[in-house]
Design a protein around this motif. Structure first.
Motif, PDB file in Angstrom:
ATOM      1  N   ALA A 139       0.844  -1.192   0.000  1.00  9.56           N
ATOM      2  CA  ALA A 139       0.000   0.000   0.000  1.00  9.56           C
ATOM      3  C   ALA A 139       0.878   1.240   0.000  1.00  9.56           C
ATOM      4  CB  ALA A 139      -0.915   0.010   1.227  1.00  9.56           C
ATOM      5  N   VAL A 140       0.282   2.370  -0.340  1.00 12.69           N
ATOM      6  CA  VAL A 140       0.954   3.651  -0.189  1.00 12.69           C
ATOM      7  C   VAL A 140       1.092   3.920   1.308  1.00 12.69           C
ATOM      8  CG1 VAL A 140       0.773   6.126  -0.642  1.00 12.69           C
ATOM      9  CG2 VAL A 140       0.034   4.485  -2.366  1.00 12.69           C
ATOM     10  N   ARG A 141       2.289   4.334   1.743  1.00 12.98           N
ATOM     11  CA  ARG A 141       2.543   4.425   3.179  1.00 12.98           C
ATOM     12  C   ARG A 141       3.271   5.711   3.559  1.00 12.98           C
ATOM     13  NH1 ARG A 141       0.862  -0.298   5.182  1.00 12.98           N
ATOM     14  NH2 ARG A 141       0.937  -2.124   3.799  1.00 12.98           N
ATOM     15  N   THR A 142       3.138   6.057   4.842  1.00 16.00           N
ATOM     16  CA  THR A 142       3.860   7.176   5.447  1.00 16.00           C
ATOM     17  C   THR A 142       4.594   6.644   6.667  1.00 16.00           C
ATOM     18  OG1 THR A 142       2.098   8.705   4.777  1.00 16.00           O
ATOM     19  CG2 THR A 142       3.662   9.491   6.431  1.00 16.00           C
ATOM     20  N   VAL A 143       5.851   7.030   6.828  1.00 12.30           N
ATOM     21  CA  VAL A 143       6.653   6.526   7.940  1.00 12.30           C
ATOM     22  C   VAL A 143       7.631   7.609   8.374  1.00 12.30           C
ATOM     23  CG1 VAL A 143       8.319   5.458   6.355  1.00 12.30           C
ATOM     24  CG2 VAL A 143       8.161   4.626   8.708  1.00 12.30           C
ATOM     25  N   VAL A 144       7.896   7.666   9.670  1.00 14.13           N
ATOM     26  CA  VAL A 144       8.881   8.596  10.210  1.00 14.13           C
ATOM     27  C   VAL A 144       9.903   7.789  11.007  1.00 14.13           C
ATOM     28  CG1 VAL A 144       7.423   9.032  12.233  1.00 14.13           C
ATOM     29  CG2 VAL A 144       9.239  10.638  11.660  1.00 14.13           C
ATOM     30  N   GLY A 145      11.173   8.158  10.884  1.00 13.12           N
ATOM     31  CA  GLY A 145      12.226   7.476  11.614  1.00 13.12           C
ATOM     32  C   GLY A 145      13.254   8.472  12.101  1.00 13.12           C
ATOM     33  N   PHE A 146      14.208   7.961  12.856  1.00 12.42           N
ATOM     34  CA  PHE A 146      15.275   8.854  13.313  1.00 12.42           C
ATOM     35  C   PHE A 146      16.580   8.097  13.444  1.00 12.42           C
ATOM     36  CE2 PHE A 146      13.018   7.442  17.180  1.00 12.42           C
ATOM     37  CZ  PHE A 146      14.048   6.905  17.939  1.00 12.42           C
ATOM     38  N   THR A 147      17.646   8.850  13.434  1.00 10.39           N
ATOM     39  CA  THR A 147      18.990   8.338  13.603  1.00 10.39           C
ATOM     40  C   THR A 147      19.765   9.333  14.452  1.00 10.39           C
ATOM     41  OG1 THR A 147      20.930   7.473  12.431  1.00 10.39           O
ATOM     42  CG2 THR A 147      19.831   9.395  11.466  1.00 10.39           C
ATOM     43  N   ALA A 148      21.068   9.113  14.597  1.00  8.29           N
ATOM     44  CA  ALA A 148      21.924  10.024  15.361  1.00  8.29           C
ATOM     45  C   ALA A 148      21.376  10.279  16.762  1.00  8.29           C
ATOM     46  CB  ALA A 148      22.103  11.342  14.610  1.00  8.29           C
ATOM     47  N   GLY A 149      20.947   9.206  17.422  1.00  7.06           N
ATOM     48  CA  GLY A 149      20.446   9.336  18.784  1.00  7.06           C
ATOM     49  C   GLY A 149      19.215  10.198  18.909  1.00  7.06           C
ATOM     50  N   GLY A 150      18.401  10.231  17.843  1.00  6.80           N
ATOM     51  CA  GLY A 150      17.183  11.020  17.871  1.00  6.80           C
ATOM     52  C   GLY A 150      17.375  12.458  17.456  1.00  6.80           C
ATOM     53  N   ARG A 151      18.541  12.782  16.881  1.00  2.00           N
ATOM     54  CA  ARG A 151      18.814  14.153  16.469  1.00  2.00           C
ATOM     55  C   ARG A 151      18.506  14.415  14.997  1.00  2.00           C
ATOM     56  NH1 ARG A 151      18.788  17.815  20.458  1.00  2.00           N
ATOM     57  NH2 ARG A 151      20.393  17.472  22.037  1.00  2.00           N
ATOM     58  N   GLN A 152      18.321  13.373  14.208  1.00  2.00           N
ATOM     59  CA  GLN A 152      17.976  13.566  12.807  1.00  2.00           C
ATOM     60  C   GLN A 152      16.743  12.747  12.464  1.00  2.00           C
ATOM     61  OE1 GLN A 152      20.369  11.959   9.442  1.00  2.00           O
ATOM     62  NE2 GLN A 152      20.419  14.084   8.722  1.00  2.00           N
ATOM     63  N   LEU A 153      15.743  13.397  11.853  1.00  2.00           N
ATOM     64  CA  LEU A 153      14.521  12.723  11.446  1.00  2.00           C
ATOM     65  C   LEU A 153      14.558  12.407   9.962  1.00  2.00           C
ATOM     66  CD1 LEU A 153      11.635  14.734  13.165  1.00  2.00           C
ATOM     67  CD2 LEU A 153      13.001  12.852  14.072  1.00  2.00           C
ATOM     68  N   LEU A 154      13.933  11.288   9.627  1.00  2.00           N
ATOM     69  CA  LEU A 154      13.694  10.890   8.245  1.00  2.00           C
ATOM     70  C   LEU A 154      12.197  10.694   8.109  1.00  2.00           C
ATOM     71  CD1 LEU A 154      16.470   8.150   7.940  1.00  2.00           C
ATOM     72  CD2 LEU A 154      16.647  10.547   7.276  1.00  2.00           C
TER      73      LEU A 154
END
Length: 412
Positions: A321-336
């Protein structure tokens, strides 16, 4: 373009990001490979980047729109986009424009329809907890009352993606802790501005709920959303620290800022019937985090798909399906923040398992699934733009009004 798929040593599908130039009108060209996707692309504001690229998924080519957000940049913050009331909806572009956001994406699953309860209106309210600008808006509905795909094993409606007052992103759980003090004793509060209350409970509705009917709150059961509405209900209005009115049925209409409406079903209704007009009543409520000792400046519901670099077990690997997702890296300092395109050429999308793999390949350590399908939408604003631009094609052919989303703000 070149497409290729390989298999991992564990046998799972490995998605390969490939280049795609000029796929969408006005779109920025895609660049680089997965390992570079978090840093490549076009800077649209201090600390905020945007790019797009193709993904070779099992059901066909998916097209992704990706925001990268540097929370370590003092110019940048994220917050909840919402239309001013829990039980209300607006398009992501309207929400982002009215808030002055640099970019935005849709958010939580929500009470979109009530075909199984004739005569009861859908509230449009979201499933999970919500925190905006450090203020608690609502708590989570029971698991059996949620809308959206099946939850992965071990997750529930209290799961959130949020950013603490320390500026770091986290995955957490927010549980309601509240009480109703009455002359007969203290009652446990089991709901806050929710479109569905647990059976045998008392829930509170505040001005933040809006003017939608509270009737839906007593429909269904903890395990079956489509179950009939309860016929054993009671509603009490509390203002100035005392009961000012009571009714056998949940009401509707705006709630004044100094008023709390208590709605009970089954045992909760029986407890509220013990109150009389003029009785003193105190209502307290807050959301308590399961893992973080840091207060949340922002939090939104959905469900986790990636933790500590590992996809959760039992993720759906069959339904695309078409999807939306949010993630992070750098200990929560950078969002994707990633939203798939819903244009006809890409509408097959990807599975939840592929979504988790994609976020991991983009460098995320943790990722969180949001509402998808016709709700998926990502918008950005240029430095001189007076209005945001919708970057993906909504799969329904037009923007869908949603109850909330994630807003990205850059003061640069």
């Amino acid at each position: 373009m070149t497409r290729r798929r390989r298999r991992s040593a564990a046998g799972g599908a490995v998605l390969t990001v490939v280049t795609a130039w000029g796929v969408l009108a006005g779109a920025a060209p895609a660049e680089a490979a997965p390992a570079d996707a978090a840093t490549a692309g076009r800077r649209i504001a201090p600390g905020v980047g945007y790019r797009q690229f193709d993904i070779d998924a099992a059901a066909g080519t998916a097209h992704a729109h990706l925001l990268t957000v540097d929370l370590g940049d003092s110019h940048v913050r994220v917050d909840l986009l919402h239309p001013g009331a829990v039980a209300a909806r607006a398009t992501v572009s309207r929400l982002a424009d009215s808030a002055g956001a640099t970019a935005g994406v849709n958010g939580d699953f929500f009470n979109i329809t009530e075909t199984q309860h004739p005569g009861v209106e859908a509230t449009g309210a979201p499933v999970g907890p919500a925190v905006a600008a450090g203020q608690v808006l609502k708590a989570a509905v029971p698991e059996g009352q949620r809308f959206g795909p099946s939850l992965p094993p071990g997750t529930n409606t209290r799961d959130v993606f949020g950013v603490g007052t320390d500026g770091r992103a986290r995955l957490d759980r927010l549980a309601l802790v509240g009480s109703v003090g009455t002359p007969q004793g203290k009652l446990t509060l089991k709901g806050l501005n929710q479109y569905a209350l647990p059976q045998n409970s008392v829930g509170a509705f505040t001005a933040k709920w809006g003017g939608a009917s509270r009737e839906r709150a007593v429909c269904g059961t903890d395990t079956q959303r489509s179950a009939p509405c309860s016929t054993d209900t009671y509603e009490v209005k509390v203002s100035g620290g005392q009961v000012v009115s009571a009714s056998g049925d949940p009401g509707s209409g705006p709630i004044p800022a100094d008023t709390t409406v208590l709605v009970g079903r089954e045992e909760g209704a029986r407890q509220l019937r013990a109150l009389s007009v003029g009785d003193p009543v105190t209502v307290t409520h807050t959301l308590v985090a399961a893992t973080s000792g840091v207060p949340y400046a922002f939090a939104i519901g959905g469900f986790p798909v990636l933790r500590d670099g590992r996809p959760l077990s039992g993720l759906d690997d069959a339904t695309s399906a078409v999807r939306t997702v949010v993630g992070f890296t750098a200990g929560g300092r950078q969002l994707l923040i990633l939203a798939l395109d819903g244009a006809a050429a890409y509408r097959t999308g990807m599975t939840v398992a592929e979504e988790a793999d994609t976020m991991r390949m983009l460098g995320a350590s943790d990722a969180f699934n949001l509402d998808g399908g016709g709700s998926t939408e990502l918008v950005t604003r240029g430095a001189d733009a007076t209005a945001v631009t919708v970057r993906n094609h909504p799969s329904g052919g037009a923007e869908r009004p949603v109850p909330n989303g994630i807003g990205v703000f850059s003061a640069g």
